[in-house]
Design a protein around this motif. Structure first.
Motif, short mmCIF file in Angstrom:
data_model
loop_
_atom_site.label_atom_id
_atom_site.label_comp_id
_atom_site.label_asym_id
_atom_site.label_seq_id
_atom_site.Cartn_x
_atom_site.Cartn_y
_atom_site.Cartn_z
N SER A 174 0.81 -1.22 0.00
CA SER A 174 0.00 0.00 0.00
C SER A 174 0.84 1.27 0.00
CB SER A 174 -0.94 0.00 1.21
OG SER A 174 -1.66 1.21 1.30
N THR A 175 1.93 1.25 0.77
CA THR A 175 2.71 2.48 0.96
C THR A 175 3.97 2.56 0.12
OG1 THR A 175 3.98 1.53 2.80
CG2 THR A 175 1.89 2.61 3.34
N GLY A 176 4.39 1.41 -0.43
CA GLY A 176 5.63 1.41 -1.22
C GLY A 176 6.88 1.30 -0.38
N VAL A 177 6.72 1.17 0.94
CA VAL A 177 7.88 1.03 1.83
C VAL A 177 8.33 -0.44 1.80
CG1 VAL A 177 8.71 1.20 4.21
CG2 VAL A 177 7.11 2.91 3.31
N PRO A 178 9.60 -0.71 1.55
CA PRO A 178 10.07 -2.10 1.47
C PRO A 178 9.84 -2.88 2.76
CG PRO A 178 11.72 -0.59 0.59
CD PRO A 178 10.67 0.25 1.25
N VAL A 179 9.55 -4.17 2.61
CA VAL A 179 9.34 -5.05 3.77
C VAL A 179 10.54 -5.00 4.70
CG1 VAL A 179 9.10 -7.46 4.48
CG2 VAL A 179 7.71 -6.58 2.60
N ALA A 180 11.73 -4.88 4.14
CA ALA A 180 12.95 -4.86 4.95
C ALA A 180 12.95 -3.72 5.95
CB ALA A 180 14.18 -4.77 4.05
N GLN A 181 12.33 -2.61 5.61
CA GLN A 181 12.30 -1.47 6.52
C GLN A 181 11.37 -1.73 7.72
OE1 GLN A 181 11.83 2.40 4.75
NE2 GLN A 181 13.20 1.92 3.04
N TYR A 182 10.29 -2.49 7.48
CA TYR A 182 9.43 -2.89 8.61
C TYR A 182 10.18 -3.85 9.52
CZ TYR A 182 5.56 -0.95 5.89
OH TYR A 182 4.73 -0.11 5.19
N GLN A 183 10.89 -4.77 8.92
CA GLN A 183 11.65 -5.74 9.70
C GLN A 183 12.73 -5.04 10.53
OE1 GLN A 183 12.89 -8.25 6.45
NE2 GLN A 183 11.12 -9.61 6.64
N ALA A 184 13.33 -4.03 9.95
CA ALA A 184 14.35 -3.27 10.68
C ALA A 184 13.72 -2.50 11.84
CB ALA A 184 15.07 -2.32 9.73
N ALA A 185 12.55 -1.92 11.60
CA ALA A 185 11.86 -1.16 12.65
C ALA A 185 11.46 -2.06 13.81
CB ALA A 185 10.63 -0.46 12.07
N LEU A 186 11.08 -3.28 13.51
CA LEU A 186 10.65 -4.22 14.55
C LEU A 186 11.79 -4.65 15.46
CD1 LEU A 186 8.19 -6.44 12.48
CD2 LEU A 186 7.60 -4.83 14.30
N LYS A 187 13.03 -4.39 15.05
CA LYS A 187 14.17 -4.74 15.88
C LYS A 187 14.36 -3.76 17.04
CE LYS A 187 16.71 -7.14 12.21
NZ LYS A 187 17.92 -7.15 11.35
N ASN A 188 13.60 -2.67 17.02
CA ASN A 188 13.66 -1.69 18.11
C ASN A 188 12.24 -1.49 18.65
OD1 ASN A 188 14.29 0.28 19.93
ND2 ASN A 188 15.00 1.78 18.42
N PRO A 189 11.68 -2.52 19.32
CA PRO A 189 10.28 -2.47 19.75
C PRO A 189 9.96 -1.33 20.71
CG PRO A 189 11.43 -4.32 20.77
CD PRO A 189 12.33 -3.78 19.72
N ASP A 214 0.38 7.89 3.91
CA ASP A 214 0.90 8.45 2.66
C ASP A 214 1.98 7.54 2.09
OD1 ASP A 214 -0.67 10.69 3.03
OD2 ASP A 214 0.87 11.70 4.22
N LYS A 215 2.14 7.61 0.79
CA LYS A 215 3.24 6.89 0.17
C LYS A 215 4.55 7.32 0.81
CE LYS A 215 1.14 4.55 -3.19
NZ LYS A 215 1.22 3.09 -3.34
N GLY A 216 5.33 6.36 1.22
CA GLY A 216 6.63 6.68 1.80
C GLY A 216 6.61 6.98 3.28
N THR A 217 5.44 6.90 3.95
CA THR A 217 5.43 7.09 5.40
C THR A 217 6.36 6.07 6.04
OG1 THR A 217 3.12 7.85 5.38
CG2 THR A 217 3.99 7.08 7.48
N PRO A 218 7.30 6.49 6.89
CA PRO A 218 8.27 5.55 7.46
C PRO A 218 7.61 4.35 8.11
CG PRO A 218 8.88 7.81 7.98
CD PRO A 218 7.52 7.88 7.35
N ALA A 219 8.23 3.19 7.94
CA ALA A 219 7.68 1.96 8.50
C ALA A 219 7.46 2.08 10.00
CB ALA A 219 8.63 0.80 8.19
N ALA A 220 8.43 2.67 10.69
CA ALA A 220 8.31 2.80 12.15
C ALA A 220 7.11 3.64 12.53
CB ALA A 220 9.59 3.42 12.72
N ALA A 221 6.82 4.69 11.78
CA ALA A 221 5.68 5.56 12.07
C ALA A 221 4.37 4.80 11.90
CB ALA A 221 5.71 6.79 11.18
N GLN A 222 4.29 3.96 10.89
CA GLN A 222 3.08 3.17 10.66
C GLN A 222 2.85 2.19 11.81
OE1 GLN A 222 3.03 1.37 6.70
NE2 GLN A 222 4.47 2.93 6.00
#
Length: 387
Positions: A174-189, A214-222
């Motif tokens: 939906s947002t165009g943010v790569p899955v890897a960026q979500y995975q990286a964000a999850l490493k800092n719960p 929005d397109k490009g909203t940072p994974a951590a913010a989501q």
């Protein structure tokens, strides 16, 4: 006294008068030259200042972001279409820059003046993408942005009961943010607001809802926003922080087992009755198919196989007593409320006798339950592709 002597007394020595006149004339000429030099210097300095202004004006204006020092404006109404994106947290200055860069307004100043004239409407401008025209009057562009009806933003609906492994790819698409960026964000719960009781696991804390990222909203913010909604729902249900993960675990089982809202609180009671009585009919085992489905990460079928129920996974509630280590999906508000406030009742069993409609029957004894299971088995024989 002779005439000569008189002349000498009054005018000085003969011949001295003439040089004195020449000195006065020279002094007068010197003053004139100095005055002329001063005037010329002033003229030159003034000319240099004018030239400097002419040279520096475009430079100063460029720093301000406008093509001129005045709030020049297009006549409007504009033509064509251009998409302008207002990002979350954008200031009026940032919006003005985006509009000017897109050719919507002639100067940033023109837009900022229109915005400053109506601070109440300016505060209502929301993040999103807006379709405007090139060459608009600044006030027209401002009026369009201030109306939420003109806002376009991707909308993603996440239904109740999804696994985190399903949610992340949907967010990414939906947002165009790569899955890897979500995975990286999850490493800092902790940075995501995940409570310590979660043990660093996000499963159960990603609240199912409709989101406008929005397109490009940072994974951590989501992820942070989704977790915050789950915490708000737990608080609303009266759950204490130390019980967050337990309640979400129960709620996730309810979500995985129930279709109709009317049965959620009753299923919550079945779970609590089994947990409260380790010597009861199920000897403390929950025996929930949904936990086995979580192990296999498989959907679309009712019931479980003998092989699946023999898994050594800690999530296999057919073998392991008590609750599984954590939530098995991400439950919605109705399941959280049911887990926090179970119905009163003596039931130890339930079964969805018609998984298509969600019809569920509850029983106190194993004999009563067996009758209900026969009804479920009959449905399965008629719907073999779903069992």
């Amino acid at each position: 006294m002779t005439q000569d002597h008189l002349d000498t007394t009054i005018f000085g020595e003969p011949g001295a008068q003439e040089p004195r006149r020449r000195r006065r004339q020279r002094q007068s000429k010197g003053k004139g030259r100095r005055l002329l030099t001063l005037v010329l210097a002033i003229v030159l300095v003034g000319g240099a200042a004018i030239a400097a202004v002419a040279v520096l004006k475009p430079f100063v204006s460029s720093i301000a972001g406008d093509g001129g020092s005045e709030a020049e404006d297009f006549a409007g109404p504009g033509e064509g279409e251009v998409a302008v994106t207002v990002k979350q947290g954008d200031s009026g200055e940032a919006i003005a820059t985006a509009l000017k860069s897109a050719g919507v307004v002639k100067t940033r100043t023109a837009y900022l003046e229109a915005s400053a004239a109506d601070p109440e409407q300016s505060a209502k401008i929301q993040a999103g993408t807006y379709t405007l025209k090139k060459g608009m009057k600044a006030i027209d562009a401002f009026t369009l942005l201030a109306d939420p009806a003109n806002r376009s933003v991707p909308r993603l609906t996440l239904p109740e009961g999804l696994w985190a492994s399903e949610i992340i790819p949907r967010l990414s698409k939906s947002t165009g943010v790569p899955v890897a960026q979500y995975q990286a964000a999850l490493k800092n719960p902790a940075a995501l607001g995940l409570p310590q009781a979660a043990g660093g696991r996000v499963e159960g804390y990603l609240f199912p809802s409709s989101y406008e990222f929005d397109k490009g909203t940072p994974a951590a913010a989501q992820l942070k926003q989704m977790i915050a909604l789950t915490l708000a729902e737990l608080e609303k249900a009266g759950v204490q922080p130390e019980d967050y993960t337990r309640i979400l675990t129960v709620a996730s089982i309810i979500e995985g087992e129930v279709n109709g809202d009317a049965d959620r609180a009753k299923v919550a009671r079945v779970i609590e009755n089994r947990l409260d009585d380790p010597n009861g009919p199920t000897i403390g085992r929950l025996q929930m198919d949904s936990t086995v489905h979580y192990i296999e990460q498989e959907r679309g079928r009712a019931g479980t196989s003998d092989q699946a129920r023999n898994s050594d996974s800690p999530y296999n509630t057919y073998k392991v007593k008590g609750l599984p280590p954590g939530p098995i999906n991400n439950p919605g508000a109705a399941s959280i409320e049911a887990a926090a406030n179970p119905a009163e009742g003596p039931w130890f069993y339930f079964v969805a006798v018609n998984p298509s409609t969600g019809e569920t029957k509850f029983a106190v004894t194993a004999a009563e339950h067996d009758v209900n299971v026969q009804e479920f088995n009959k449905w399965c024989s008629e719907n073999k592709d779903k069992c």
